[in-house]
Design an enzyme around this catalytic site. Sequence first.
Site, PDB file in Angstrom:
ATOM      1  CG  HIS A 170     -13.005   2.972  33.987  1.00 25.49           C
ATOM      2  ND1 HIS A 170     -13.874   1.946  33.656  1.00 25.49           N
ATOM      3  CD2 HIS A 170     -12.763   2.833  35.317  1.00 25.49           C
ATOM      4  CE1 HIS A 170     -14.137   1.229  34.732  1.00 25.49           C
ATOM      5  NE2 HIS A 170     -13.480   1.763  35.754  1.00 25.49           N
TER       6      HIS A 170
ATOM      7  CB  CYS B 171     -16.322  -1.786  32.279  1.00 25.32           C
ATOM      8  SG  CYS B 171     -16.538   0.010  32.473  1.00 25.32           S
TER       9      CYS B 171
ATOM     10  CD  GLU C 127     -11.887   2.185  28.517  1.00 24.47           C
ATOM     11  OE1 GLU C 127     -11.843   0.971  28.265  1.00 24.47           O
ATOM     12  OE2 GLU C 127     -11.736   2.646  29.669  1.00 24.47           O
TER      13      GLU C 127
ATOM     14  CB  CYS D 104     -15.962   2.373  29.331  1.00 22.61           C
ATOM     15  SG  CYS D 104     -15.057   3.085  30.732  1.00 22.61           S
TER      16      CYS D 104
END
Length: 159
Positions: free
Chosen positions: A81, A109, A83, A112
């Site tokens: 991801h 999410c 992040e 993260c």
Amino acid sequence: MMVSKRPSWDEYFMQMAQVIASRSTCMRRQVGAVIVKDQQILSTGYNGSPTGLSHCAETGCLREKLGIPSGERTEICRAVHAEQNALVQAAKHGVSIKGADIYTTVQPCVLCTKLLINAGIKKVFYLIPYQDKLALEMAEEAELELIKLDLNNPEHEQS
């Protein structure tokens, strides 16, 4: 001569996150993230396959092939991801991000969110909501401030 409107800091960093998202190699969703402290960019990331591995455009998306809805079974996704990549880049280069903020095109999410909490991020600015009840609960408990930006309206919402 007409002078264009100078963007606010929030607009500036979110626009950068949008540009960073354009580097994404994910077939489903392009996400970009920028970690900022004191109006200085510390790290950036976008979602895609780990360094040196084949991109999803080459291998195909397993989650797409299996018809898995967004937000489910993320552990079988090849992509890291945005992040997470921003956090990894900061660590890789020895950049302290404690007390920083993150601008990300999509609300984080739960995975993260947990990483952002542990990394000491204080505020998350995002454009697109992501329905993850546990992520919202954990952010609230950790006092991780979630701020939804609307680039068409400088007054942003806080959630």
